[in-house]
Design a protein around this motif. Structure first.
Motif, PDB file in Angstrom:
ATOM      1  N   GLU A 254       0.813  -1.232   0.000  1.00 22.53           N
ATOM      2  CA  GLU A 254       0.000   0.000   0.000  1.00 22.53           C
ATOM      3  C   GLU A 254       0.841   1.274   0.000  1.00 22.53           C
ATOM      4  O   GLU A 254       0.308   2.368  -0.195  1.00 22.53           O
ATOM      5  CB  GLU A 254      -0.913   0.033   1.246  1.00 22.53           C
ATOM      6  CG  GLU A 254      -1.988  -1.040   1.256  1.00 22.53           C
ATOM      7  CD  GLU A 254      -2.789  -1.019   2.556  1.00 22.53           C
ATOM      8  OE1 GLU A 254      -2.785   0.024   3.238  1.00 22.53           O
ATOM      9  OE2 GLU A 254      -3.390  -2.052   2.887  1.00 22.53           O
ATOM     10  N   HIS A 255       2.160   1.137   0.243  1.00 24.23           N
ATOM     11  CA  HIS A 255       2.983   2.332   0.450  1.00 24.23           C
ATOM     12  C   HIS A 255       3.052   3.223  -0.781  1.00 24.23           C
ATOM     13  O   HIS A 255       2.893   4.442  -0.690  1.00 24.23           O
ATOM     14  CB  HIS A 255       4.383   1.936   0.925  1.00 24.23           C
ATOM     15  CG  HIS A 255       4.354   1.269   2.270  1.00 24.23           C
ATOM     16  ND1 HIS A 255       4.490  -0.095   2.422  1.00 24.23           N
ATOM     17  CD2 HIS A 255       4.155   1.772   3.504  1.00 24.23           C
ATOM     18  CE1 HIS A 255       4.395  -0.394   3.716  1.00 24.23           C
ATOM     19  NE2 HIS A 255       4.189   0.727   4.389  1.00 24.23           N
ATOM     20  N   GLU A 256       3.283   2.612  -1.935  1.00 27.22           N
ATOM     21  CA  GLU A 256       3.423   3.381  -3.175  1.00 27.22           C
ATOM     22  C   GLU A 256       2.178   4.229  -3.419  1.00 27.22           C
ATOM     23  O   GLU A 256       2.266   5.435  -3.655  1.00 27.22           O
ATOM     24  CB  GLU A 256       3.656   2.410  -4.337  1.00 27.22           C
ATOM     25  CG  GLU A 256       4.253   3.040  -5.582  1.00 27.22           C
ATOM     26  CD  GLU A 256       5.717   3.433  -5.398  1.00 27.22           C
ATOM     27  OE1 GLU A 256       6.018   4.598  -5.658  1.00 27.22           O
ATOM     28  OE2 GLU A 256       6.528   2.579  -4.968  1.00 27.22           O
ATOM     29  N   GLY A 257       0.998   3.591  -3.299  1.00 26.94           N
ATOM     30  CA  GLY A 257      -0.243   4.285  -3.578  1.00 26.94           C
ATOM     31  C   GLY A 257      -0.572   5.369  -2.550  1.00 26.94           C
ATOM     32  O   GLY A 257      -1.140   6.419  -2.888  1.00 26.94           O
ATOM     33  N   THR A 258      -0.189   5.153  -1.311  1.00 26.69           N
ATOM     34  CA  THR A 258      -0.541   6.091  -0.245  1.00 26.69           C
ATOM     35  C   THR A 258       0.350   7.343  -0.274  1.00 26.69           C
ATOM     36  O   THR A 258      -0.039   8.399   0.210  1.00 26.69           O
ATOM     37  CB  THR A 258      -0.395   5.402   1.131  1.00 26.69           C
ATOM     38  OG1 THR A 258      -0.957   4.095   1.039  1.00 26.69           O
ATOM     39  CG2 THR A 258      -1.111   6.187   2.210  1.00 26.69           C
TER      40      THR A 258
ATOM     41  N   ARG B  12      -1.006  10.656  -1.317  1.00 27.69           N
ATOM     42  CA  ARG B  12      -2.023  11.252  -0.448  1.00 27.69           C
ATOM     43  C   ARG B  12      -1.440  11.961   0.770  1.00 27.69           C
ATOM     44  O   ARG B  12      -2.161  12.666   1.485  1.00 27.69           O
ATOM     45  CB  ARG B  12      -3.020  10.173  -0.003  1.00 27.69           C
ATOM     46  CG  ARG B  12      -3.754   9.542  -1.192  1.00 27.69           C
ATOM     47  CD  ARG B  12      -4.700   8.452  -0.766  1.00 27.69           C
ATOM     48  NE  ARG B  12      -5.740   8.947   0.139  1.00 27.69           N
ATOM     49  CZ  ARG B  12      -6.610   8.146   0.762  1.00 27.69           C
ATOM     50  NH1 ARG B  12      -6.528   6.839   0.582  1.00 27.69           N
ATOM     51  NH2 ARG B  12      -7.520   8.652   1.562  1.00 27.69           N
TER      52      ARG B  12
END
Lengths: 316, 263
Positions: A249-253, A256
């Protein structure tokens, strides 16, 4: 050499300009400039393969430079190797203690290589065993010593000739935390006695503990130079918020939270948000409805400086 | 230009080698003293009792015992010398890295070669001296000066082997190379260099091959001196060959170790 600002004369222990070292096709050191002054504790920080050890071997006057200029105590190591080595203490990365000899003899024999008279070297060996807290091990075999004791003995050995300049290559690599602190304590005492220390390390805490000034090396080049605090101030923020999310999830978060700090680094297992106030970042992350599995707010370290400068972590 | 004189740099290692010797000599007693004695008794006395050779066929020796003992003395010299510059040297380079520790002092590779060879010379001298003293009661020396010269020849022979094999040790990467060295070089030399039988027995081609081996020069020279049937011209050739070998070995050793430790 004269310091232009103060007009005082500053004795340079090491001075390198455009220093290179090549092994066949491999360029281990690619043109570095370094000055180390008397009584300074100077560090080469960088990951394995950065060229630290090759640089140290050139400074130790055992490996001739491929290019550039190098002066140790104002002397050229290619022409005055023996004279330079007589004034150096060298604590190598790999222990090279003689397992056939006992603890005391390792010091005694080593002192003889410097041509120190027998009686003097005996007295000095006893003093040094006291200094590294190994007096009760004087008659022990090397094999019976722990890793930390061996390292302390190697440090004692490197001090047998009362060197003007002590070179330490990864002095605490492979030691457990307690043993590391004992070694640091002894090195700190030497520093207080005015011994010039030059050390390589890939541990940022070691560099922060011991070094007045350091250079960060990467791929054979110097990428930054300064005191640990100055480097952190220049290349990082005061605090770092570490945010751990679920796997993948790190890349996508990252997108944000990118506006919450000066910059965001994405590591395989966490996000690093660089900001003046880390707690504030964490609060805002939660306000945005994000729920990290774990969070940690800490001060910036040299590890962050290195990450910023090279895009990589120190220990990989 | 060398800053630290060769002699000074070598002398500074005396304490090291002497301390090492005091701590390890017991382990070497069996191999350096009892083993050759066993050879003399088993092959010289007991097996030799069955051999009746004409002195003309035995290089002038009046019995097989007299013939074989100089060969055993020279072979022991070879083994002692090679023993000191194989595994110990690899240890100093690669295992406990003692040479690297020494290099961080004013010593340079040339001093390290000289120190190791100095110790090897001492080991050859002490084991040979003991061996020759043990042989004295057997009445094997024709003259006292022959015994003294035999002793000196062992020093030369030992150094010829030590320098050449040191250069080999400084070049090879793993100790597997020693397996090859001992099986394919040292052991055949021991068996076929004229220690146990006159090399003429090998036939015209192989006997000339044997004449090219360093051990034969040592064996033949030692035998001449011990039985006192000396061809001085040939003796001079032996000395010259061994001296050239020693000089070449020294040069190669210093170069090999310098290159190896610079890596």
């Amino acid at each position: 050499m004269v310091n232009e600002a103060s007009g005082e004369s500053v004795e340079l222990m090491i001075s390198a300009r455009g220093l290179t070292k090549t092994f066949g096709e491999v360029e281990a050191v690619r043109g570095i400039d370094v000055d180390v002054r008397r009584a300074e504790a100077f560090g080469f920080l960088g990951p394995n393969g950065a060229g630290k050890s090759s640089t140290m071997r050139m400074i130790a006057a055992v490996s001739p430079p491929t290019g550039g200029t190098l002066e140790i105590f104002g002397l050229d190591p290619t022409a005055h190797g023996a004279g330079i080595r007589a004034r150096l203490g060298v604590c190598p990365q790999q222990d090279s203690l003689d397992t056939e000899l006992n603890v005391f003899d390792n010091l005694y024999i080593y002192g003889r290589y410097f041509g120190i008279p027998r009686a003097d070297v005996k007295a000095r060996a006893h003093e040094l065993l006291e200094f590294v807290q190994l007096t009760d091990k004087a008659d022990s075999r090397i094999d019976s010593l722990s890793g930390g004791m061996k390292r302390r003995l190697t440090i004692a050995r490197s001090l047998i000739n009362s060197p003007d300049l002590l070179l330490l290559d990864e002095p605490t690599t492979g030691l457990d935390p307690q043993a590391r602190h004992v070694v640091w304590d002894r090195l700190f005492r030497l520093k207080q006695q005015g011994v010039t220390l030059v050390l390589t390390t890939h541990y940022m805490d070691e560099a922060e503990q011991l070094c007045d000034r350091l250079v960060v090396m990467d791929k054979g080049r110097i990428v930054a130079e300064g005191s640990p605090l100055a480097l952190i101030a220049e290349h990082s923020t005061r605090e770092v918020a570490e945010l751990r999310f679920g796997v993948g999830e790190h890349e996508g978060t990252a997108a944000r939270v990118s506006d919450l700090g000066e910059r965001v680094e994405v590591l395989p297992d966490r996000l690093l948000v660089y900001a003046e106030d880390g707690e504030e970042v964490v609060t805002k992350v939660h306000e945005r409805g994000l729920s990290p599995v774990a969070t940690l707010v800490r001060r910036s370290t040299l590890e962050d400086v290195f990450l910023r400068l090279t895009g990589r972590t120190l220990v990989d | 230009m060398r800053e630290l004189p060769l002699l000074e740099g070598t002398v500074r290692q005396l304490d090291y080698w002497w301390t090492l010797y005091l701590r390890t000599w017991r382990g070497g007693v069996v191999s350096s003293f009892l083993t050759p004695l066993f050879y003399v008794v088993a092959i010289g006395v007991l097996l030799g009792g069955f051999i009746e050779g004409d002195p003309a066929q035995l290089n002038g020796a009046s019995s097989y015992l007299l013939f074989v003992v100089p060969g055993l003395v020279a072979s022991q010299t070879m083994n002692t010398a090679i023993g000191e510059v194989t595994y110990p040297v690899m240890g100093l380079i690669k295992w406990h890295r003692g040479y690297y520790a020494m290099l961080a002092t004013p010593l340079a590779p040339i001093h390290l070669v000289a120190g190791t060879l100095m110790f090897t010379l001492f080991r050859v001298a002490s084991t040979t001296a003991v061996f020759l003293l043990v042989l004295a009661p057997f009445g094997l020396f024709a003259t006292w000066w022959g015994a003294v010269l035999t002793f000196l020849v062992q020093l030369l022979l030992g150094m010829a082997f030590a320098t050449v094999i040191f250069a080999f040790s400084a070049r090879v990467r793993t100790d597997e190379a020693y397996g090859v060295l001992f099986r394919l070089v040292v052991f055949p030399l021991f068996l076929f260099s004229g220690a146990f039988f006159p090399i003429d027995n090998l036939g015209p081609v192989l006997s000339w091959a044997a004449r090219l081996t360093p051990l034969w020069h040592g064996v033949d020279l030692s035998r001449m001196l011990m039985v006192n049937v000396i061809d001085w011209r040939l003796a001079l050739v032996h000395v010259a060959v061994l001296t050239v070998l020693m000089a070449a070995g020294w040069f190669l050793s210093v170069r090999a170790l310098t290159e190896r430790l610079a890596q």
